[in-house]
Scaffold this motif. Structure first.
Motif, PDB file in Angstrom:
ATOM      1  N   SER A 200       0.781  -1.312   0.080  1.00 50.33           N
ATOM      2  CA  SER A 200       0.012  -0.031  -0.006  1.00 50.33           C
ATOM      3  C   SER A 200       1.043   1.205   0.024  1.00 50.33           C
ATOM      4  CB  SER A 200      -0.872  -0.164   1.215  1.00 50.33           C
ATOM      5  OG  SER A 200      -1.902   0.999   1.141  1.00 50.33           O
TER       6      SER A 200
ATOM      7  N   TYR B 281       1.543   2.283  -3.530  1.00 51.35           N
ATOM      8  CA  TYR B 281       0.495   3.160  -4.067  1.00 51.35           C
ATOM      9  C   TYR B 281       0.249   4.637  -3.454  1.00 51.35           C
ATOM     10  CZ  TYR B 281      -0.329  -0.941  -7.172  1.00 51.35           C
ATOM     11  OH  TYR B 281      -0.215  -1.942  -7.767  1.00 51.35           O
TER      12      TYR B 281
ATOM     13  N   GLU C 221      -4.499   5.955   4.821  1.00 52.06           N
ATOM     14  CA  GLU C 221      -3.648   6.702   4.146  1.00 52.06           C
ATOM     15  C   GLU C 221      -4.683   7.423   3.075  1.00 52.06           C
ATOM     16  OE1 GLU C 221      -0.575   2.931   2.986  1.00 52.06           O
ATOM     17  OE2 GLU C 221      -2.337   3.065   1.895  1.00 52.06           O
TER      18      GLU C 221
ATOM     19  N   GLY D 129      -9.837   6.804  -5.462  1.00 49.83           N
ATOM     20  CA  GLY D 129     -10.343   5.417  -5.988  1.00 49.83           C
ATOM     21  C   GLY D 129      -9.497   4.772  -6.954  1.00 49.83           C
ATOM     22  N   GLU D 130      -8.631   5.458  -7.342  1.00 57.05           N
ATOM     23  CA  GLU D 130      -8.005   4.778  -8.563  1.00 57.05           C
ATOM     24  C   GLU D 130      -6.732   4.106  -7.915  1.00 57.05           C
ATOM     25  OE1 GLU D 130      -7.168   7.747 -11.390  1.00 57.05           O
ATOM     26  OE2 GLU D 130      -9.359   8.155 -11.841  1.00 57.05           O
ATOM     27  N   PHE D 131      -6.562   4.274  -6.895  1.00 59.06           N
ATOM     28  CA  PHE D 131      -5.289   3.802  -6.291  1.00 59.06           C
ATOM     29  C   PHE D 131      -5.757   2.787  -4.956  1.00 59.06           C
ATOM     30  CE2 PHE D 131      -3.964   7.581  -8.170  1.00 59.06           C
ATOM     31  CZ  PHE D 131      -2.715   7.200  -8.679  1.00 59.06           C
ATOM     32  N   ASP D 132      -4.804   1.908  -4.701  1.00 63.35           N
ATOM     33  CA  ASP D 132      -5.155   0.722  -3.803  1.00 63.35           C
ATOM     34  C   ASP D 132      -4.582   1.219  -2.550  1.00 63.35           C
ATOM     35  OD1 ASP D 132      -5.837  -1.439  -2.289  1.00 63.35           O
ATOM     36  OD2 ASP D 132      -4.106  -2.694  -3.268  1.00 63.35           O
ATOM     37  N   LEU D 133      -5.344   2.128  -1.702  1.00 62.81           N
ATOM     38  CA  LEU D 133      -5.083   2.663  -0.641  1.00 62.81           C
ATOM     39  C   LEU D 133      -5.858   2.238   0.680  1.00 62.81           C
ATOM     40  CD1 LEU D 133      -5.068   6.454  -1.919  1.00 62.81           C
ATOM     41  CD2 LEU D 133      -2.953   4.773  -1.602  1.00 62.81           C
ATOM     42  N   LYS D 134      -5.057   2.131   1.917  1.00 61.36           N
ATOM     43  CA  LYS D 134      -5.674   1.913   3.175  1.00 61.36           C
ATOM     44  C   LYS D 134      -6.489   3.071   3.452  1.00 61.36           C
ATOM     45  CE  LYS D 134      -2.022  -1.143   4.726  1.00 61.36           C
ATOM     46  NZ  LYS D 134      -0.923  -1.531   5.717  1.00 61.36           N
ATOM     47  N   GLU D 135      -7.695   2.720   4.287  1.00 62.08           N
ATOM     48  CA  GLU D 135      -8.451   4.112   4.725  1.00 62.08           C
ATOM     49  C   GLU D 135      -7.379   5.151   5.446  1.00 62.08           C
ATOM     50  OE1 GLU D 135     -11.278   4.824   3.585  1.00 62.08           O
ATOM     51  OE2 GLU D 135     -11.117   6.573   5.026  1.00 62.08           O
TER      52      GLU D 135
END
Lengths: 275, 111
Positions: B2, B5, B40, B32-38
């Motif tokens: 993560s 990203y 982050e 939303g286009e990136f695989d992020l933790k909440e």
């Protein structure tokens, strides 16, 4: 011989961006005067193009596809990517040298694999040097990047090989070429430690660099550099490449650790060009 | 992965004027286009320099982001220090704090 000038200089963004915050104005202006001397030396050498070996800071290259080395062959470039007000350098177009760049790449590739790029957005690592060395942006520029930011980093002996390859490339073309390497020595930039400088380490490195002592320069390990000179110390690669390209001894024109607001020991030096 | 990203989001934001426009007009869509933790994504929504620093964002990427947000230099340094005070040491990467939070410039000390 078509390499007509080789030198090194600092590139930290504070050099322009925080110029107005400096307490030691006399030392700042002495630094600027030495940068202007370097500009004049490049001009007096009759340089027709300026190769800038830089250590960019994620302006173009990222860990999705990170080249150890990349050379620019674009018709033009743009910069800075940073907020111009923050860097205090206006956003502009910079002329490239696509034909010359391609010929240099072809020669370098005979011994060192380099990536190449027709697009390149300059960050402070190139814009700050250009601001002093070609302030009217009328000298064609060939950017070169050595990855000093996203480990794994290229080993120092490969940096030396790249510098030698670049020298051979410059000597294979008729154009008169100046090369500068731009980076920091010891520094901890963009952290709360910004302004921390290991002057003793810097002066020892510069002694090795000015003697152009290959063995002493290649003796550094990244572990020791990180411990003693911070993550910014990885940028010694740009200076070492210039030493390899020049082949001769250096002349340290300026160094000071008395401008920590610039977050680096500010350096200007040139090299003799060995035949 | 993560952190990768998170940094890629900032890498693209720092160099792409269209992404900078979307940062202002469509931040959730951009995130939303990136695989992020909440954690982050929240740090990015709030421009939380201190938390982003502790999460391990490369300082050069973070510095350019702070400039984009219009944060003054000494405030940027303070935000990183306060991030460590609040969240603990830097969790990843090579841009750690080694000076115990001290200032290394007279200019900052007497501002």
């Amino acid at each position: 011989m078509s390499l007509v000038y080789a030198g090194v200089l600092s590139h930290a963004p504070g050099i322009t961006g925080r110029a107005n915050l400096v307490d030691n104005v006399a030392k700042r202006d002495e630094f600027y005067a030495n940068l202007d001397t370097q500009r004049q030396q490049i001009k007096d050498a009759g340089a027709e193009a300026l190769v800038v070996i830089a250590a960019e800071h994620f302006g173009n290259f990222f860990m999705d596809n990170m080249p150890a080395y990349c050379m620019g062959i674009g018709e033009f470039y743009e910069g800075p990517i940073e907020d111009p007000e923050w860097l205090k350098i206006a956003r502009t177009k910079i002329p490239g040298a696509p034909d010359l760049g391609r010929r240099l790449v072809c020669e370098v590739m005979k011994t060192v694999d380099t990536a190449f790029a027709e697009e390149w957005k300059f960050d402070h690592g190139i814009m700050v040097p250009l601001n002093f060395l070609t302030p009217n942006y009328d000298l064609p520029v060939i950017p070169v990047n050595i990855n000093c930011q996203g480990p794994p980093l290229t080993p120092l002996h490969r940096v030396w090989a790249f510098g030698e390859a670049l020298r051979r490339a410059c000597d294979s073309v008729p154009e008169r070429i100046a090369v500068v390497g731009t980076g920091g020595i010891s520094h901890w930039p963009a952290t709360p430690d910004s302004g921390k400088i290991n002057e003793e380490w810097d002066r020892d490195f510069l002694d090795r660099l000015m003697r152009n002592d290959k063995d002493a320069l290649l003796a550094y390990t990244d572990e020791a550099t990180y411990r003693d000179a911070g993550q910014g110390g990885f940028e010694i690669r740009t200076f070492i490449a210039i030493a390899a390209a020049a082949g001769g001894k250096g002349e340290l024109q300026f160094y000071t650790a008395e401008l920590p607001i610039f977050a680096v020991g500010c350096t200007v030096a040139s090299f003799d060009l060995a035949a | 992965m993560s952190l990768y990203y998170l940094q890629k989001f900032l890498f693209q934001l720092n160099r792409d004027e269209l992404a900078q426009e979307r940062y202002g007009s469509d931040l959730d869509g951009l995130l939303g286009e990136f695989d992020l933790k909440e954690e982050e994504a929240t740090a990015l929504r709030e421009g939380d320099i201190g938390l982003l620093y502790v999460l391990g964002v490369n300082g050069q990427i973070l510095m350019h982001y702070a400039a984009f947000l219009g944060i003054e230099w000494f405030d940027y340094l303070d935000m990183m220090r306060k991030g460590i005070d609040k969240h603990g040491p830097v969790r990843a990467g090579v841009y750690t704090m080694t000076g115990g939070g001290s200032s290394f410039t007279e200019e900052e000390k007497h501002r």
